[in-house]
Design a protein around this motif. Structure first.
Motif, mmCIF file in Angstrom:
data_model
loop_
_atom_site.group_PDB
_atom_site.id
_atom_site.type_symbol
_atom_site.label_atom_id
_atom_site.label_comp_id
_atom_site.label_asym_id
_atom_site.label_seq_id
_atom_site.Cartn_x
_atom_site.Cartn_y
_atom_site.Cartn_z
ATOM 1 N N HIS A 286 76.649 190.992 0.920
ATOM 2 C CA HIS A 286 75.934 189.498 1.305
ATOM 3 C C HIS A 286 75.813 190.447 2.151
ATOM 4 C CE1 HIS A 286 75.260 186.335 3.529
ATOM 5 N NE2 HIS A 286 75.358 186.796 5.347
ATOM 6 N N ARG A 287 75.371 191.964 2.529
ATOM 7 C CA ARG A 287 74.149 191.852 3.497
ATOM 8 C C ARG A 287 73.508 192.759 2.934
ATOM 9 N NH1 ARG A 287 75.488 196.418 8.357
ATOM 10 N NH2 ARG A 287 73.826 196.211 9.197
ATOM 11 N N LYS A 288 73.601 192.803 1.448
ATOM 12 C CA LYS A 288 72.707 193.870 0.816
ATOM 13 C C LYS A 288 71.051 192.559 -0.146
ATOM 14 C CE LYS A 288 75.554 196.929 -1.508
ATOM 15 N NZ LYS A 288 76.353 197.614 -2.782
ATOM 16 N N ARG A 289 72.096 190.757 0.206
ATOM 17 C CA ARG A 289 71.811 190.232 -0.344
ATOM 18 C C ARG A 289 70.750 189.106 0.338
ATOM 19 N NH1 ARG A 289 75.151 191.579 -3.422
ATOM 20 N NH2 ARG A 289 75.819 191.443 -5.486
ATOM 21 N N VAL A 290 71.380 189.353 1.747
ATOM 22 C CA VAL A 290 70.172 188.568 2.721
ATOM 23 C C VAL A 290 68.724 189.648 3.405
ATOM 24 C CG1 VAL A 290 72.434 187.249 3.189
ATOM 25 C CG2 VAL A 290 72.472 189.261 4.561
ATOM 26 N N ALA A 291 68.231 188.474 4.136
ATOM 27 C CA ALA A 291 67.089 189.586 4.514
ATOM 28 C C ALA A 291 67.214 189.131 6.185
ATOM 29 C CB ALA A 291 65.727 188.933 5.376
ATOM 30 N N PRO A 292 67.465 191.337 6.918
ATOM 31 C CA PRO A 292 67.674 191.277 8.619
ATOM 32 C C PRO A 292 67.613 189.453 9.580
ATOM 33 C CG PRO A 292 66.565 193.429 7.623
ATOM 34 C CD PRO A 292 66.083 192.278 6.408
ATOM 35 N N ASN A 293 67.910 189.972 10.076
ATOM 36 C CA ASN A 293 67.325 188.787 11.510
ATOM 37 C C ASN A 293 67.381 189.188 12.459
ATOM 38 O OD1 ASN A 293 70.275 187.824 13.046
ATOM 39 N ND2 ASN A 293 70.372 187.619 10.387
ATOM 40 N N PRO A 294 66.022 188.317 13.834
ATOM 41 C CA PRO A 294 65.781 189.208 14.539
ATOM 42 C C PRO A 294 67.992 189.284 15.667
ATOM 43 C CG PRO A 294 64.273 187.625 14.043
ATOM 44 C CD PRO A 294 65.408 187.386 13.535
ATOM 45 N N TRP A 295 67.942 188.634 15.245
ATOM 46 C CA TRP A 295 69.895 188.604 16.113
ATOM 47 C C TRP A 295 70.632 188.941 16.048
ATOM 48 C CZ3 TRP A 295 67.332 184.210 13.866
ATOM 49 C CH2 TRP A 295 66.358 183.953 14.108
ATOM 50 N N GLY A 296 70.189 190.188 14.765
ATOM 51 C CA GLY A 296 71.536 190.626 14.088
ATOM 52 C C GLY A 296 72.915 189.651 13.371
ATOM 53 N N LEU A 297 72.713 188.718 12.981
ATOM 54 C CA LEU A 297 73.416 187.918 12.602
ATOM 55 C C LEU A 297 74.775 188.022 11.201
ATOM 56 C CD1 LEU A 297 72.205 184.168 14.388
ATOM 57 C CD2 LEU A 297 74.989 185.552 14.748
ATOM 58 N N VAL A 298 75.722 187.619 11.437
ATOM 59 C CA VAL A 298 75.885 188.093 9.742
ATOM 60 C C VAL A 298 75.504 186.789 8.811
ATOM 61 C CG1 VAL A 298 78.238 188.724 8.360
ATOM 62 C CG2 VAL A 298 78.135 189.471 10.443
ATOM 63 N N PHE A 299 75.490 185.917 9.688
ATOM 64 C CA PHE A 299 75.128 184.263 8.991
ATOM 65 C C PHE A 299 74.193 183.612 9.480
ATOM 66 C CE2 PHE A 299 80.186 185.233 8.360
ATOM 67 C CZ PHE A 299 79.650 185.636 6.490
ATOM 68 N N THR A 300 73.260 183.087 8.453
ATOM 69 C CA THR A 300 72.374 182.068 9.774
ATOM 70 C C THR A 300 72.069 181.620 8.265
ATOM 71 O OG1 THR A 300 70.678 183.631 8.115
ATOM 72 C CG2 THR A 300 70.971 184.145 10.568
ATOM 73 N N HIS A 301 71.177 180.431 8.518
ATOM 74 C CA HIS A 301 70.584 179.387 7.500
ATOM 75 C C HIS A 301 69.506 179.414 7.119
ATOM 76 C CE1 HIS A 301 70.500 175.879 5.100
ATOM 77 N NE2 HIS A 301 70.384 175.109 7.045
ATOM 78 N N LYS A 302 68.542 179.849 6.506
ATOM 79 C CA LYS A 302 67.646 179.687 6.441
ATOM 80 C C LYS A 302 66.431 180.504 7.401
ATOM 81 C CE LYS A 302 66.809 174.893 4.114
ATOM 82 N NZ LYS A 302 66.516 173.994 4.077
ATOM 83 N N GLY A 303 67.631 181.736 7.657
ATOM 84 C CA GLY A 303 66.851 182.610 8.672
ATOM 85 C C GLY A 303 66.755 182.479 10.119
ATOM 86 N N ARG A 304 67.623 180.906 10.371
ATOM 87 C CA ARG A 304 67.986 180.908 12.150
ATOM 88 C C ARG A 304 69.676 180.779 11.827
ATOM 89 N NH1 ARG A 304 63.182 177.736 13.473
ATOM 90 N NH2 ARG A 304 64.969 176.614 14.706
#
Length: 400
Positions: free
Chosen positions: A295-313
């Protein structure tokens, strides 16, 4: 009518009494301390006969000696409950608990008996609250919740000398209504786990199935999953924070020991679990470890370091609750009405069915109130929890 020597002696130096012929009442006055020397404060009380008057006088004087003061008038239930919420409960409980109290008070307790004087409350009034709730479509569980909140507030009224005893203690509390909890069965749970693995091979990656699998493979709560951060994921998962939506008012009213971290303007906050049992280190078994790594390889990093986001939020807790039944319908796993929280029940059921000891299950999901922080530092306990998660992982093997 003359005041008897017995009555005068009982009143002592801080109280006076006289009989009003026009009113047909004994009238007593207890002098109270005042912050303004130019203004007198006193508590007045009345009775029709000397025996009743003597009982009232002794009760009030005893309360005065214990507390050092008396209320000069009895507030209504509405006034006391408002004061209690803002000045007593707010310093004790977490923001979401306080919001729940406020809803119960304003929608149920105050609506039923808000205009009754606190000192006039009896068991009859407590039952009126129960009846108001059930007569308006609420369950006995709602009535029980209101009873508990009201009882807490009245117990504090006793401590502060507003009333002599808690009338809620004179009445049987409503019984909690029984509900049939819905949960996924083993085969349905396996379908969800399998969909998570299949999502990894899809041309366009959908991260949702991995999130649903994470609920089943950990048994954790909604806020703990959507608030999970990458820096708390390793050989163990640190489940010591959860994501909640809080208003500025709720934060301002939070008790001094309430711990939180802001997500920068989203109205979402990481908060500490309310009990030590909620601060858990959870073993990461192979299936979950593989899913999270891919999952980590397939999602872009986010500013909050969250494992799960929805549309980057960040994922709003209420949105997650509404999204889950739609996702369940889309997956065509079952026709049962399953809440996102019920995935936790499924995980517990699977752990028990896989033969994991009950006390280990309690530690894994944070159910036990007697679980202390030292247990999470005990290598023996961690070995047992790891074995428990391995049993669950094998039990939920989608190819098994």
């Amino acid at each position: 009518m003359e005041i008897s020597d017995k009555l005068r002696k009982a009143l002592g130096p801080n109280a006076t009494a006289f009989y009003s012929e026009t009113k047909g009442l004994f009238i007593g006055r207890i002098e109270l301390p005042s912050s303004d020397p130019k203004k007198r404060r006193r508590r007045e009380f009345t009775a029709k006969d000397e025996g009743e008057f003597l009982r009232k006088a002794r009760t009030l004087l005893n309360r005065y000696r214990e507390a050092g003061d008396l209320a000069t008038s009895s507030p209504t239930v509405r006034t006391w409950m408002t004061y209690w919420l803002e000045n007593i409960a707010a310093k004790r409980v977490r923001p979401k608990t306080l919001a729940g109290y406020r809803s119960v008070v304003n929608r149920q307790i105050v609506e039923a008996i808000g205009n009754v004087k606190l000192e006039k409350l009896t068991g009859v009034h407590i039952r009126l609250v129960h009846d108001y709730i059930t007569d308006n479509g609420g369950s006995s569980t709602y009535a029980l919740n209101a009873h508990r909140v009201l009882s807490k507030a009245l117990e504090d009224a006793v401590r502060e000398g507003k009333i002599n005893r808690n009338p809620a203690g004179l009445v049987d509390a409503p019984r909690k209504s029984r509900t049939q909890l819905q949960a996924l069965d083993l085969n349905e749970a396996k379908v969800i786990i399998k969909r998570a693995f299949l999502a990894l091979d899809a041309p366009i990656y959908d991260p949702e199935p991995v999130r649903w699998a994470a609920y089943l493979l950990t048994g954790q709560r909604r806020g703990e999953i959507i608030g999970l951060e990458w820096d708390r994921v390793g050989d163990l998962i640190d489940m010591s924070w959860q994501l909640q939506r809080l208003s500025e008012e709720e934060l301002a009213a939070a008790p001094a020991d309430f711990e939180w971290r802001d997500l920068d303007g989203y109205g979402l906050y990481w908060t500490r679990p309310k009990s030590e049992a909620g601060k858990r280190m959870l073993p990461v078994v192979a299936a979950l470890s593989f899913l999270l790594e891919e999952h980590r390889k397939r999602v872009a990093p986010n500013p909050w370091g969250l494992v799960f986001t929805h549309k980057g939020r960040p994922i709003d807790p209420d949105w997650e609750t509404k999204r889950w039944p739609k996702a369940l319908a889309e997956m065509k796993v079952t026709n049962k009405k399953i809440r996102v929280h019920d995935l936790r029940h499924t995980a517990v059921d699977m752990l028990l069915e896989a033969g994991v000891p009950e006390d280990v299950v309690m530690e894994l999901v944070g159910h036990s109130e007697v679980a202390m922080t030292r247990r999470y530092k005990d290598p023996t306990k961690m070995e047992r929890r790891t074995q428990g998660m391995l049993q669950l992982s094998a039990f939920l093997n989608p190819d098994g």
